[in-house]
Design an enzyme around this catalytic site. Structure first.
Site, PDB file in Angstrom:
ATOM      1  N   ASP A 187       9.157   2.544   1.352  1.00  0.00           N
ATOM      2  CA  ASP A 187       8.077   3.220   1.814  1.00  0.00           C
ATOM      3  C   ASP A 187       8.128   3.075   3.390  1.00  0.00           C
ATOM      4  OD1 ASP A 187       5.754   4.001   2.766  1.00  0.00           O
ATOM      5  OD2 ASP A 187       4.617   3.369   1.129  1.00  0.00           O
ATOM      6  N   LYS A 199       3.247   9.588   8.312  1.00  0.00           N
ATOM      7  CA  LYS A 199       2.497   9.502   9.724  1.00  0.00           C
ATOM      8  C   LYS A 199       2.935   9.988  10.866  1.00  0.00           C
ATOM      9  CE  LYS A 199      -0.543   5.905   7.798  1.00  0.00           C
ATOM     10  NZ  LYS A 199      -0.319   5.252   6.608  1.00  0.00           N
ATOM     11  N   PHE A 229       0.931  -1.122  -0.134  1.00  0.00           N
ATOM     12  CA  PHE A 229       0.085  -0.028   0.086  1.00  0.00           C
ATOM     13  C   PHE A 229       0.862   1.142   0.056  1.00  0.00           C
ATOM     14  CE2 PHE A 229      -2.524   3.273   2.153  1.00  0.00           C
ATOM     15  CZ  PHE A 229      -3.667   3.614   1.030  1.00  0.00           C
TER      16      PHE A 229
HETATM   17  C1  LIG Z   1      -0.777   5.640   5.108  1.00  0.00           C
HETATM   18  C2  LIG Z   1       0.313   4.996   4.040  1.00  0.00           C
HETATM   19  C3  LIG Z   1       0.575   5.672   3.018  1.00  0.00           C
HETATM   20  C4  LIG Z   1      -0.165   6.795   2.391  1.00  0.00           C
HETATM   21  O1  LIG Z   1      -0.118   8.020   3.290  1.00  0.00           O
HETATM   22  P1  LIG Z   1      -1.179   9.046   3.007  1.00  0.00           P
HETATM   23  O2  LIG Z   1      -0.940  10.086   4.116  1.00  0.00           O
HETATM   24  O3  LIG Z   1      -2.588   8.527   3.576  1.00  0.00           O
HETATM   25  O4  LIG Z   1      -0.815   9.483   1.737  1.00  0.00           O
HETATM   26  C5  LIG Z   1       1.731   5.221   2.340  1.00  0.00           C
HETATM   27  N1  LIG Z   1       2.282   3.961   2.381  1.00  0.00           N
HETATM   28  C6  LIG Z   1       2.228   3.458   3.515  1.00  0.00           C
HETATM   29  C7  LIG Z   1       3.043   2.319   3.864  1.00  0.00           C
HETATM   30  C8  LIG Z   1       1.014   3.892   4.586  1.00  0.00           C
HETATM   31  O5  LIG Z   1       0.892   3.286   5.797  1.00  0.00           O
END
Ligand SMILES: *Cc1c(COP(=O)(O)O)cnc(C)c1O
Length: 398
Positions: free
Chosen positions: A214, A243, A129
């Site tokens: 990521d 985050k 994701f």
């Molecule tokens: C939450 C998340 C995203 C997306 O972040 P947003 O701030 O919602 O755009 C991308 N990669 C990972 C692993 C995430 O947990």
């Protein structure tokens, strides 16, 4: 009354008015223990005095200037992030998806300035994701998120997680980078094998590919290290984070080596809000706490404690709980029932958690949660298991 919001979310019927540490309090005064932390965002819990103080002080001085001017607090935050990681440079965004867009643009530009604009393909992984922009739903590869939104953005080639032969087979003359979550979050707290990540680094070096992590969910202390790649001892070329860095203030960014960022010169990319003074004040305040001596060791210790208690829960309720996994305070509870049902049962015990893929419920408490709060959370999960078993027995009897 019906909502005036576009209904892209199936929201729980709960509205919170304030928060204190690991606790959220509803409009009606009911207290919930929060093991979701706003999806791994409220890294220092709610109302942390150092964060509130930093935000209020900055709010009194200056909110926004744009990136047409120097932002000293941003220079300072970038320097601190670089000093604590593999990176030489940083860029700030407002969200995780934007951080990943920057990461992929950086990788593509790296090859383009080298005379290889055709090397725009990125290898990504099943269960990934990476956010909800048009490019990132293609990168994540989940049809649920990209179908109906026009042609899938080209240049993302998905392979099974932890399968180095599949990565090798997917690499062609158009490949420029590999993008991976060291521990998949939405995918169900699935950890990369250490040997796989090492082999991936070697393969990237062999083929001239940039390795992008990521760490939007795993980063900034969540796993008991500043960034999760430290567990593996395998550094990337580019890393996206978000985050936890803002503790609830919208903030993300990208770290890169000088070499990987060589194409990102003046005018190649921009953002109106990214890295503005309010965000930078909060980001620096979060780092004050997370990088203080002993803090990350405490997260690792508490993570171990939580997983031990959850292993006992699994032993006591094997018909409900199948397994427990994760690092630090990024923990997955695998269940024999759909995670949405487990999350709902926990919520009835006033414990908040987050569903994920692979039949996993995520526990992502604030990194500041106490031993007592972690124990209390597991007690509430225990009550949820008992209630689920009772409901099952009743269903079987009738
Ligand atoms: C939450 C998340 C995203 C997306 O972040 P947003 O701030 O919602 O755009 C991308 N990669 C990972 C692993 C995430 O947990």
């Amino acid at each position: 009354m019906s909502s005036a919001l576009i209904p892209t979310y199936a929201r729980a019927d709960l509205a919170f008015e304030r928060g204190e540490g690991a606790w959220l309090v509803t409009v009606g005064g009911e207290r919930y223990l929060d093991f979701g932390a706003g999806i791994a965002v409220a890294s220092l819990g709610y109302g942390h005095p150092h964060l509130v103080g930093a935000l209020k002080a900055q709010a009194d001085k200056l909110w926004h200037t744009s990136n047409l001017y120097q932002i000293p607090e941003g220079e300072r935050l970038a320097r601190r992030l670089v000093d604590a990681t593999f990176a030489d440079m940083a860029f700030f965004t407002n969200s995780g998806a934007e951080a990943l867009e920057f990461a992929v643009k950086t990788a593509r530009k790296y090859h383009a300035v080298d005379g290889h604009p055709e090397r725009f393909h990125v290898v990504t992984f099943e269960g990934a994701f990476h956010g909800r922009t048009i490019a990132m739903v293609a990168a994540g590869g989940n049809p649920k998120y990209y179908e109906g939104f026009g042609p899938k953005a080209p240049g993302f080639d998905q392979v099974p997680f932890n399968d180095i032969a599949a990565v090798r087979a997917a690499i062609g003359p158009q490949t420029g980078a590999v993008l991976i979550e060291p521990i998949q979050g939405e995918g169900g707290i699935r950890e990369a094998d250490p040997a796989f990540l090492k082999a991936l680094r070697a393969l990237c070096d062999e083929c001239g590919l940039l390795l992008i992590y990521d760490e939007v969910q795993t980063g900034v202390g969540r796993t008991g290290r500043f960034f999760a790649y430290e567990h593996y001892g395998v550094a990337p070329d580019i890393l996206a984070f978000a985050k936890g860095i803002g503790g609830g203030f919208p903030l993300g960014g990208c770290l890169a080596t000088k070499e990987a960022a060589r194409g990102m010169t003046a005018g190649t990319h921009g953002t109106t809000y990214g890295g503005n003074p309010l965000a930078m004040a909060v980001g620096n305040a979060v780092l004050d706490v997370i990088l203080a001596p002993g803090f990350l060791e405490e997260v690792a210790r508490k993570g171990l404690l939580l997983r031990q208690r959850l292993a006992q829960l699994r032993d006591a309720h094997p018909a409900i709980v199948k397994g427990v996994r994760g690092q630090g305070l990024m923990v997955g509870v695998e269940t024999h029932l759909p995670p949405a049902d487990f999350v709902a049962a926990a919520r009835r015990e006033h414990l908040l958690s987050v569903p994920a893929g692979d039949n996993v419920t995520r526990l992502l408490p604030p990194l500041t949660a106490t031993d007592e709060e972690l124990a209390e959370g597991v007690h509430r999960l225990e009550r949820a298991c008992v209630a689920l078993e009772a409901a099952r027995a009743k269903g079987a009897a009738s």
